[in-house]
Design an enzyme around this catalytic site. Sequence first.
Site, short mmCIF file in Angstrom:
data_model
loop_
_atom_site.label_atom_id
_atom_site.label_comp_id
_atom_site.label_asym_id
_atom_site.label_seq_id
_atom_site.Cartn_x
_atom_site.Cartn_y
_atom_site.Cartn_z
N GLU A 152 -2.95 -9.63 4.13
CA GLU A 152 -3.15 -8.81 5.36
C GLU A 152 -1.94 -9.26 6.27
O GLU A 152 -1.98 -10.71 6.39
CB GLU A 152 -4.36 -8.50 5.97
CG GLU A 152 -4.28 -7.62 7.25
CD GLU A 152 -5.76 -7.81 7.96
OE1 GLU A 152 -6.03 -6.70 8.43
OE2 GLU A 152 -6.24 -8.85 7.99
N CYS A 169 -9.66 -6.74 4.61
CA CYS A 169 -10.07 -7.94 5.27
C CYS A 169 -11.63 -7.68 5.88
O CYS A 169 -12.65 -7.61 5.30
CB CYS A 169 -9.35 -8.19 6.44
SG CYS A 169 -9.59 -9.89 7.35
N LYS A 217 -6.15 0.72 6.53
CA LYS A 217 -7.21 0.07 6.97
C LYS A 217 -8.53 1.25 7.34
O LYS A 217 -7.94 1.87 8.36
CB LYS A 217 -7.30 -0.96 7.71
CG LYS A 217 -8.57 -1.81 7.75
CD LYS A 217 -8.08 -3.04 8.56
CE LYS A 217 -9.16 -4.18 8.59
NZ LYS A 217 -8.75 -5.18 9.50
#
Length: 504
Positions: A261, A372, A321
């Site tokens: 990321e 993440c 995301k």
Amino acid sequence: MLLARVAAGVAGGLALYTAFPPLDWWLCAPLGIALIVASLYGARPRRAAWLGYLTAVVFLLPTLAWVRAIGDDVWLMLVGTESVFYAAMAALAALVFRLRAWPLWFGGLWVAMEWARGLVPIGGFPWARVAFSQSESLFTEYAALGGAPLVSFAVALCGALLAYAALAGSRAGSRAGWRRAAPVALALAVPVLTLAIPRPGDEGRTVNIGIVQGNVPGRGMGFLGDEPAVVLRNHANETKRLAQAVREGKLPKPDLVALPENSTDIDPYRDPYARQIIQESVQDVGVPTLIGAVVAIGEENRATRSLVWDPKNGPGAYYDKQHLVPFGEYTPFKDIVLALWQRANLVGRQSIAGDKPGDLKMGPVTIGAVNCYEVAYDETVRGTVRAGGTPLVMQANNATYALSNLPPQQLAMYKLRAVEHNRAVVAAATTGISAYIRPDGKVSWRTRELVADMNVVKVPVRTQETIATRVGAAPEWALMMMGAAAAGVAAWRGRRRGDRMRND
């Protein structure tokens, strides 16, 4: 008596903390919960609530110490807010302790508390769930049956049974020995039963995946450093180093490569320089590469994107995301917060959440991209697996929290997700910990933190789904309903008892 309750609660909170990474003393989780139960048992709901709050503060302060990288005030506010959920659970537990088989009902309440923490406020905060302390323990295999909620339930049940035995043993009477022995036997049976859980076997298919960790120049909130594009160049250079190692025969040729990321700190859609650097590095390695980019959406917004970059055709399919970090990627209650809190301006452009799972076709496989923070969210990981993602590729940027207890906690989540869904996990992080985790949850390769590193790993491709993947949130809802129903029955009985006493 009150001092003993406080001491038991504090000891339980500390024991629970030691079960989490980096210490990983997993057995301390059921022991800690046993102490917490002992501190609450027999207390009135109001007293149990503040005892539960105190215990949670003792547990969460060190467990979430990584938040201090943002600021001590944020750390204390987060711990204070999350501890409210434990206080509510403790108050309800004080009611169910009056019922028979209360260890079962207590376990259900614990699951409900963790579910609520993952839901509110502002999208929830499901970190530090008990399940995430059990990524390599006798309880781990429960993840394949009912996901993280069932693991948390099993640990809470085990701890409650140990407390039951201790409390029964403190009573006089000829049956005290039996009352102690039976729950201890049941407590031991809870983790041992996982040995009978069948695990899916190998399917004979593999894929070679390159993992790149480029490192970043700065630390804390200033991890990007002062020089533009340095993070991008670091990861491009490390990708080229991987390509050179492949040409020299030091590493096998990858089928695809995964970068972390934020592996580019410049939007490659809008900046020709960034696009050129990425294109050159991907052409050098010669296979589809997963880039982590923050890309502009209009003039005021952005997206945290997992972007497939083809060596011939450039940028293609992507995943945005879904679970964004509050105050990191977007600012809740923006107008008020920005007016009162100067640090909130560091967020800059406000991120927009994606609404589709991360199944991305790359070379010979469809990977499951998870970004993440969202590894803590059950439905996000499960949705990616159900969409066909295998193996899972976890991209992360932990540079703000380097050398804190966050990277090892996140690695523990990767390990549990691997077992939960029978999927290999490849993790690429800017500063570490990057890793390859087998479907059985064992780490086969990992990096140190704050170094540039890379490797090519042979990863099994699994398609068989676990029971947990198929049934989804059903076990969690069943356990929560069980705990809530028990609390309702206990409250109703208490009210009836009170009415009878007033009538008499």
